[in-house]
Design a protein around this motif. Structure first.
Motif, mmCIF file in Angstrom:
data_model
loop_
_atom_site.group_PDB
_atom_site.id
_atom_site.type_symbol
_atom_site.label_atom_id
_atom_site.label_comp_id
_atom_site.label_asym_id
_atom_site.label_seq_id
_atom_site.Cartn_x
_atom_site.Cartn_y
_atom_site.Cartn_z
ATOM 1 N N SER A 137 -2.984 -3.902 -4.374
ATOM 2 C CA SER A 137 -1.935 -4.212 -3.590
ATOM 3 C C SER A 137 -2.141 -5.294 -2.772
ATOM 4 O O SER A 137 -1.172 -6.032 -2.582
ATOM 5 C CB SER A 137 -1.743 -2.871 -2.458
ATOM 6 O OG SER A 137 -1.746 -1.641 -3.096
ATOM 7 N N THR B 159 -6.329 9.049 -1.159
ATOM 8 C CA THR B 159 -6.247 9.038 -2.504
ATOM 9 C C THR B 159 -7.268 9.310 -3.552
ATOM 10 O O THR B 159 -7.139 9.713 -4.341
ATOM 11 C CB THR B 159 -5.868 7.672 -3.104
ATOM 12 O OG1 THR B 159 -6.798 6.712 -2.623
ATOM 13 C CG2 THR B 159 -4.504 6.864 -2.478
ATOM 14 N N LEU C 210 0.938 -1.174 -0.049
ATOM 15 C CA LEU C 210 -0.204 -0.109 -0.151
ATOM 16 C C LEU C 210 0.674 1.099 -0.091
ATOM 17 O O LEU C 210 0.585 2.285 -0.735
ATOM 18 C CB LEU C 210 -0.835 -0.047 1.311
ATOM 19 C CG LEU C 210 -2.100 -0.854 1.118
ATOM 20 C CD1 LEU C 210 -2.983 -0.805 2.684
ATOM 21 C CD2 LEU C 210 -3.147 -0.574 0.146
ATOM 22 N N HIS D 211 -7.283 5.142 1.373
ATOM 23 C CA HIS D 211 -8.547 5.423 0.443
ATOM 24 C C HIS D 211 -9.031 6.713 0.482
ATOM 25 O O HIS D 211 -9.282 7.184 -0.448
ATOM 26 C CB HIS D 211 -9.586 4.326 0.430
ATOM 27 C CG HIS D 211 -10.315 3.717 -0.885
ATOM 28 N ND1 HIS D 211 -10.553 4.591 -1.657
ATOM 29 C CD2 HIS D 211 -10.082 2.618 -1.475
ATOM 30 C CE1 HIS D 211 -10.972 4.079 -2.835
ATOM 31 N NE2 HIS D 211 -10.639 2.703 -2.767
ATOM 32 N N PHE E 16 -6.207 0.996 5.280
ATOM 33 C CA PHE E 16 -6.757 0.779 3.926
ATOM 34 C C PHE E 16 -7.756 1.786 3.724
ATOM 35 O O PHE E 16 -7.629 2.544 2.787
ATOM 36 C CB PHE E 16 -7.285 -0.631 3.758
ATOM 37 C CG PHE E 16 -7.896 -0.944 2.518
ATOM 38 C CD1 PHE E 16 -6.956 -1.422 1.383
ATOM 39 C CD2 PHE E 16 -9.101 -0.538 1.764
ATOM 40 C CE1 PHE E 16 -7.413 -1.483 -0.012
ATOM 41 C CE2 PHE E 16 -9.530 -0.595 0.694
ATOM 42 C CZ PHE E 16 -8.680 -1.261 -0.363
ATOM 43 N N LEU F 134 -5.426 0.328 -4.725
ATOM 44 C CA LEU F 134 -5.292 -0.157 -3.317
ATOM 45 C C LEU F 134 -5.640 -1.496 -3.013
ATOM 46 O O LEU F 134 -4.972 -2.296 -2.498
ATOM 47 C CB LEU F 134 -5.806 0.922 -2.261
ATOM 48 C CG LEU F 134 -5.310 2.456 -2.284
ATOM 49 C CD1 LEU F 134 -6.098 3.132 -1.020
ATOM 50 C CD2 LEU F 134 -3.769 2.464 -2.172
#
Length: 327
Positions: free
Chosen positions: A259, A177, A38, A174, A170, A256
């Motif tokens: 990943s 991003t 990540l 997120h 995560f 992501l």
């Protein structure tokens, strides 16, 4: 919609691992390396920076958690926070120097920093243990005010903690991003000159991406050291940076959820191939060549194409049935 799909994929894999694998340590290893990927994806997939320095932060996270738990008696949550902070600071130092260059020069600078950190770790055995690494790193329970909230005695208990941390990171990444910051990183990746021309401070955005990436990768290194009970010198080797990059490319850069898929494929393939042949890395190399030549967007791209093809097929089938009923 896209965010929900990515989180659903990540949550599905996290829940499925205990059902499909018999080893809690192997399941934890998948999520730990997924965390590192990540961080790498934030640089490569979203900012367009090919860094060979991820091993610095992975190794630093391992050493930091080892020193905190064996020599200071710091509670485990605070030791993890210390690993994250030091990883981010180290990434900031590396990034300040490295982002001044572009292309091959940037790559070589990150590689040089990785080699410098490796030999530094080797040269101070009083802190890092040298060749032997830091030994007897405990896996303390998660507690607050003297009350044990979660015990990490078994491998599956530790996996549950790693899974919770992975999902939190995560979701946080997120949101990063998909924010204005993340969109700006994509603009820098696609056309750095234009991003700079319209007024974005490109070096600052690159540096922030570097810091976030280093912090997440250091967290992965800290969890890895707790899992195996050792912070080995191997965690600071160039091979770790290479392995994290390979996982990123296999899964697919710029997503992501990819990943996690890249880490899952690499760790499970390595575990399976190692039982078939002592020179299993050669077999893994062949697999990587096939993926690189046939799947430019990685495994995530293959999954997306398959899903779109399947959806289009069902749509055509539905249209045909409607036409037949009308006739």
């Amino acid at each position: 919609m896209r965010r929900n799909i990515d989180f659903a994929v990540a949550l599905g894999i996290v829940v499925a691992l205990p059902l499909l694998l018999s080893s809690g340590s192997l399941a934890s290893e998948v999520l730990i390396y997924a965390l590192a990927v990540l961080g790498c994806n934030l640089l490569l997939g979203y900012t367009g920076l090919l860094s060979f320095g991820q091993g610095i932060f992975f190794g630093l996270g391992s050493y930091t958690i080892g020193l905190m738990l064996t020599r200071t008696g710091l509670p485990m949550p605070l030791a993890l926070v210390a690993s994250i902070v030091l990883g981010g600071l180290a990434a900031g130092l590396v990034g300040i120097v490295s982002i001044r260059q572009k292309g091959t020069y940037f790559v070589m600078l990150t590689l040089a920093f990785a080699q410098m950190f490796y030999f530094l770790a080797y040269s101070v055995p009083s802190l890092t243990g040298g060749d032997n690494g830091l030994l007897n790193i405990p896996r303390p329970p998660l507690s607050a005010f003297g009350v044990v909230l979660w015990d990490n005695t078994t491998a599956w208990q530790f996996y549950a903690m790693v899974a919770a941390i992975f999902l939190l990171v995560f979701v946080a990444l997120h949101r990063v991003t998909t924010s204005i910051f993340g969109r700006t990183l994509l603009a820098i990746r696609d056309n750095e000159v234009r991003a700079s021309a319209i007024g974005y401070n490109v070096p600052r955005f690159k540096l922030l991406a570097f810091v976030l990436s280093g912090a997440v990768t250091a967290l992965a290194g800290a969890l890895n050291a707790m899992m195996v009970g050792v912070a080995p010198l191997a965690n600071a080797e160039f091979h770790v940076s290479e392995m994290i990059l390979v996982m990123t490319v296999i899964g697919g850069a710029g997503n992501l959820a990819a990943s996690l898929i890249g880490a899952l494929f690499y760790v499970l393939a390595a575990d399976w191939l190692s039982t078939l042949w002592p020179r299993w890395l050669m077999l893994l190399g062949v697999l990587l060549v096939v993926i690189s030549l046939g799947m430019q967007r990685g495994l995530w791209g293959l999954i997306e194409d398959g899903f779109l093809a399947l959806t289009a097929r069902f749509k055509r089938t539905g249209e045909i049935r409607v036409e037949e009923k009308q006739v």
